[in-house]
Design an enzyme around this catalytic site. Structure first.
Site, mmCIF file in Angstrom:
data_model
loop_
_atom_site.group_PDB
_atom_site.id
_atom_site.type_symbol
_atom_site.label_atom_id
_atom_site.label_comp_id
_atom_site.label_asym_id
_atom_site.label_seq_id
_atom_site.Cartn_x
_atom_site.Cartn_y
_atom_site.Cartn_z
ATOM 1 N N HIS A 147 112.006 -22.034 -46.521
ATOM 2 C CA HIS A 147 113.333 -22.423 -47.007
ATOM 3 C C HIS A 147 113.453 -23.947 -47.053
ATOM 4 C CE1 HIS A 147 114.419 -18.247 -45.985
ATOM 5 N NE2 HIS A 147 115.373 -18.402 -46.890
ATOM 6 N N LYS A 151 118.180 -25.861 -43.833
ATOM 7 C CA LYS A 151 118.537 -24.551 -43.268
ATOM 8 C C LYS A 151 118.556 -24.632 -41.745
ATOM 9 C CE LYS A 151 117.523 -19.608 -43.573
ATOM 10 N NZ LYS A 151 118.933 -19.276 -43.892
#
Length: 254
Positions: A147, A151
Site C-alpha cells: 500500500h 497507510k
C-alpha cells in the site's frame, strides 16, 4: 435512500462525495460529517446536504451511514447509532475489540456490513483463497500486501481477512498461526503476512501457495480507489430493506 458520509475529508470519503454528486442509482447525499471546514463545494450537487460537526444531527438526517474514517471515529459514531439506529456500511480498518462489540449490538437493531475491502475483485480473491487452501492441503501459504506510504495500519485489514479465510479453510488456530516477523525455520501450520509500504499504491494483495517444484499465486491490484467508493454504495443499496443483522460481503455476491 438518504446517505450520510462519515469521514468525508479522507481519500475514500472524497470519492464517495464525488460519486454521490449527481445521485448514485437513486441514492441521495443527505448529510456530511466534518470536524473542520469541508473543502468540497456542494453548489453543483443535485441535493444540498447537511454539512455538520454535530454527530447526532448528522445521523438523524440520513437513512444510511457510509463510514470510511478512523477507529476512534467509528467508536463515537456507534454510540450515536445505538441510540438512533440506521443502516451502516463501514470500511474503516483497525477497529478495537470494544468497537466491534458495539457493532454487534447495533446489528440487533439495524442492518450493517463491515468489510476491510469493498471491491468485487477482493470478494472473488477471498473465495478463490478458501478453495485453494482447502484443495492444496500440503501447500505453504504466504500473503504479501502493498500500500501507499501514508497507510496507518499494518498488516492491512484486507490481508488479515484473507488470512482468516485461509485459516478457516485449513482449520488452523487463527490466534497463533499468524507470522508477521519470521526468524529461523518456518513452522508447518503458520501463514505469513509481509507488509510493504511505498509511493501511492492504492492496494495490492497476493496469496502464494507453495508446493514442491511449483507454486500458485493469486493476486488482486487496485488501480483506482473509486472501486472502494462505488463498492460501498452498492452495499448500501443492497442493505436497503434488509432485516437487522451483521452481513458479510460474500452474502451480497453469493
Amino acid at each position: 435512500m438518504k446517505v450520510g458520509v462519515y469521514g468525508a475529508s479522507g481519500r475514500i470519503g472524497k470519492l464517495l462525495l464525488e460519486e454521490l454528486k449527481g445521485g448514485y442509482k437513486g441514492l441521495e447525499l443527505s448529510s456530511v460529517f466534518v470536524r473542520q471546514k469541508c473543502e468540497t463545494d456542494f453548489s453543483s450537487f443535485s441535493h444540498a446536504p447537511l454539512v455538520t460537526n454535530d454527530l447526532k444531527a448528522f445521523v438523524k438526517a440520513c437513512e444510511c451511514v457510509v463510514d470510511f474514517s478512523l477507529p476512534k471515529g467509528v467508536d463515537h459514531l456507534l454510540d450515536v447509532l445505538l441510540e438512533c439506529p440506521k443502516i451502516l456500511v463501514s470500511g474503516t480498518t483497525g477497529l478495537e475489540k470494544e468497537t466491534l462489540e458495539k457493532m454487534q449490538k447495533l446489528a440487533l437493531k439495524a442492518p450493517l456490513l463491515h468489510a476491510h475491502n469493498m471491491s468485487i475483485g477482493i470478494m472473488m480473491l477471498n473465495q478463490l483463497a478458501f478453495l485453494t487452501s482447502l484443495k492444496l492441503k500440503d501447500a505453504d501459504i504466504e500473503i504479501v500486501e502493498t500500500h501507499h506510504n501514508l497507510k496507518k495500519d499494518a498488516p492491512s485489514g484486507t490481508a488479515l481477512s484473507l488470512y482468516e479465510t485461509c485459516t478457516k479453510a485449513r482449520g488452523y488456530d487463527e490466534k497463533n498461526a499468524l507470522i508477521t516477523h519470521r526468524e529461523g525455520l518456518r513452522s508447518k501450520e503458520s501463514i505469513g503476512i509481509a507488509t510493504l509500504r511505498g509511493g501511492d499504491v492504492a492496494g495490492k494483495h497476493t496469496i502464494g501457495f507453495y508446493l514442491e517444484g511449483e507454486y500458485i499465486e493469486l493476486s488482486h491490484t487496485a488501480t483506482n480507489r473509486s472501486i472502494f467508493a462505488k463498492g460501498a454504495l452498492e452495499v448500501a443499496l443492497w442493505l436497503k430493506d434488509k432485516a437487522a443483522k451483521k452481513y458479510e460481503i460474500s452474502e451480497m455476491f453469493g
